[in-house]
Design an enzyme around this catalytic site. Structure first.
Site, PDB file in Angstrom:
ATOM      1  CE1 TYR A 204      43.412  51.023  39.298  1.00  0.00           C
ATOM      2  CE2 TYR A 204      43.057  52.014  41.442  1.00  0.00           C
ATOM      3  CZ  TYR A 204      43.228  50.890  40.650  1.00  0.00           C
ATOM      4  OH  TYR A 204      43.212  49.638  41.223  1.00  0.00           O
ATOM      5  CE  LYS A 300      36.483  44.375  41.577  1.00  0.00           C
ATOM      6  NZ  LYS A 300      36.568  44.597  43.004  1.00  0.00           N
TER       7      LYS A 300
HETATM    8  C1  PHB Z   1      49.101  45.958  41.832  1.00  0.00           C
HETATM    9  O1  PHB Z   1      49.465  46.412  42.922  1.00  0.00           O
HETATM   10  O2  PHB Z   1      49.826  45.205  41.190  1.00  0.00           O
HETATM   11  C2  PHB Z   1      47.785  46.357  41.292  1.00  0.00           C
HETATM   12  C3  PHB Z   1      46.937  47.139  42.056  1.00  0.00           C
HETATM   13  C4  PHB Z   1      45.724  47.525  41.557  1.00  0.00           C
HETATM   14  C5  PHB Z   1      45.346  47.141  40.292  1.00  0.00           C
HETATM   15  C6  PHB Z   1      46.178  46.345  39.529  1.00  0.00           C
HETATM   16  C7  PHB Z   1      47.408  45.954  40.024  1.00  0.00           C
HETATM   17  O3  PHB Z   1      44.156  47.568  39.803  1.00  0.00           O
END
Ligand code: PHB
Ligand code: APR
Length: 401
Positions: A204, A300
């Protein structure tokens, strides 16, 4: 008009409706699912791919977890990248030994669809003019049109699993419903590619150019996201432009490790926080996106839908098997507790990681200070970890005095 009868009419064949249908079938409760689009269309939608334990358990309870256990990847941590530095949050350590699983929502849907087809259960796809009726009486029913013929399904209950734009929530009396909404001033541009993920765990990213997320579906398939202004159109983002921008938001290691390739899919999704109260209207229950939307930061959406489905299934089983209405009566309140906890986390994580157009430089400084604090403090690590893996279902009973 042809009329049929079932015990539970389920509106919507997304993950919520399909999972509920499978659980009811296993419990010997009859259900019909109605959707306005085709099965292929449902499978073409790309959504998040992180399953909490509650969702994994529900897949198992529905008897559709086999492929998920074979192919899903267990993750014990996530990485946070800000100020050019990566910091790992050990989810396992700080959540009392929990973890998440990387397994795409599309695959969840595919597995439940296959089980439903194998059991010979009815799903009516491409139904037109779907409508719900008389759910404030003991004899609700659903109507729709298919190939020019009008149909009616009489039922005991209606499960509104028809997503944010569905007909169920829209049919609830306006005087009985309260809706809470926050729309965010940016979207997520997502790209899927058959390239190995840049990192074993998700990253992130809070960068001066905006948020980015490095996610994955498998060891050979990656999913990346970029925060973009709502005025942007996906057609204006070439694959090259996407990869360039992602590199600019990553650290040096990320730039070096990133494997680029042609996109399999690219789309822009708006971000919204939305909750409906209550989630029950007489004999109609809302579940999943029909009742609430979270911004995807934290993944979520599907996990909240799974909790609703679990509570709704337990309530219906209690009604039919134990002749008790306690579960039905408590459904809305039970769901909403967990819904608001996840809504709060998703909103908090979103505002921590994104650049908001009207925020000055001071807010970036606040974010930076907060991220530094979270990475330094055990309490901070725990805050992220226990929310990310999903707070316990019996949260309220575990309050510290
Ligand atoms: C995704 O893999 O699409 C994904 C993963 C984590 C998130 C949002 C989307 O917080
Ligand atoms: N009649 C029948 N079906 C409808 C109608 C209608 N009027 N309107 C919508 N539908 C169908 C849609 O075509 C869709 O297939 O309801 C289904 C709803 O599916 P989803 O939107 O996937 O919602 P849900 O099953 O609750 O899944 C929740 O999806 O968006 C993610 O983050 C969310 O992961 C979570 C999950």
């Amino acid at each position: 008009m042809s009329t049929t009868r079932t015990q539970v009419a389920i509106m919507g064949a997304g993950p919520s409706g399909l999972l509920l249908g499978q659980l009811l079938h296993k419990a010997g409760i009859d259900a019909v699912i109605v959707d306005r689009v085709s099965g292929d269309y449902v499978l073409g939608r790309i959504r998040a791919g992180i399953l909490e334990q509650v969702c994994i358990d529900l897949m198992d309870e529905a008897g559709v977890g086999e492929r998920m256990h074979q192919e899903g990847l267990i993750h014990h941590g996530i990485e946070m990248l800000f100020d050019g530095q990566r910091h790992r949050v050990d989810l396992h350590k700080w959540s009392g030994g929990q973890q998440v699983m990387v397994y795409g929502q599309t695959e969840v849907t595919r597995d439940v669809m296959a089980a439903r087809a194998a059991a010979g259960l009815t799903t009516i796809y491409e139904a037109k003019n779907t409508a719900v009726h008389d759910f404030d009486t003991a004899r609700p029913y659903v109507t729709y049109e298919k190939d020019g013929v009008k149909h009616r399904i009489d039922c005991d209950f209606i499960a509104g699993c028809d997503g944010f734009h569905g007909v169920c929530r829209a049919s609830a009396p306006r005087s009985a419903i309260k809706e809470y909404e926050k729309v965010y001033p940016f979207g997520w541009l997502g790209l899927m590619s058959d390239t190995p993920p840049v990192n074993d765990e998700l990253i992130y990213v809070n960068s001066p150019r905006g948020f980015a997320l490095c996610s994955q579906r498998s060891r050979t398939r990656s999913r990346y996201y970029l925060q973009v202004p709502l005025t942007h159109h996906v057609e204006d983002w070439s694959d090259d432009a996407f990869w360039q921008e992602l590199k600019l938001r990553l650290d040096e290691k990320g730039r070096a490790d990133l494997v680029t390739g042609p996109s399999l899919e690219k789309s822009i999704a708006p971000l919204r926080s939305f909750v409906t109260e209550p989630m029950r209207f007489g004999r109609m229950f809302l579940a999943g996106d029909a009742a609430h939307i979270v911004p995807p930061t934290g993944a979520k959406g599907l996990n909240l839908a799974a909790t609703d489905v679990k509570y709704l299934f337990d309530a219906l089983r209690e009604y039919y098997q134990d002749k008790s209405e306690a579960g039905i009566d408590g459904y809305s309140q039970k769901c909403l507790g967990r819904v608001w906890r996840a809504e709060r986390f998703s909103w908090w994580f979103t505002q921590l990681m994104h650049r908001f157009p009207d925020d000055g430089e001071i807010v970036a400084k606040f974010q930076h200070a907060e991220l530094e604090y979270l990475m330094y403090s055990e309490a901070g690590q725990r805050t992220i970890a226990e929310n990310y893996v999903g707070l316990p279902l019996d949260f309220a009973s575990q309050r510290l005095m």
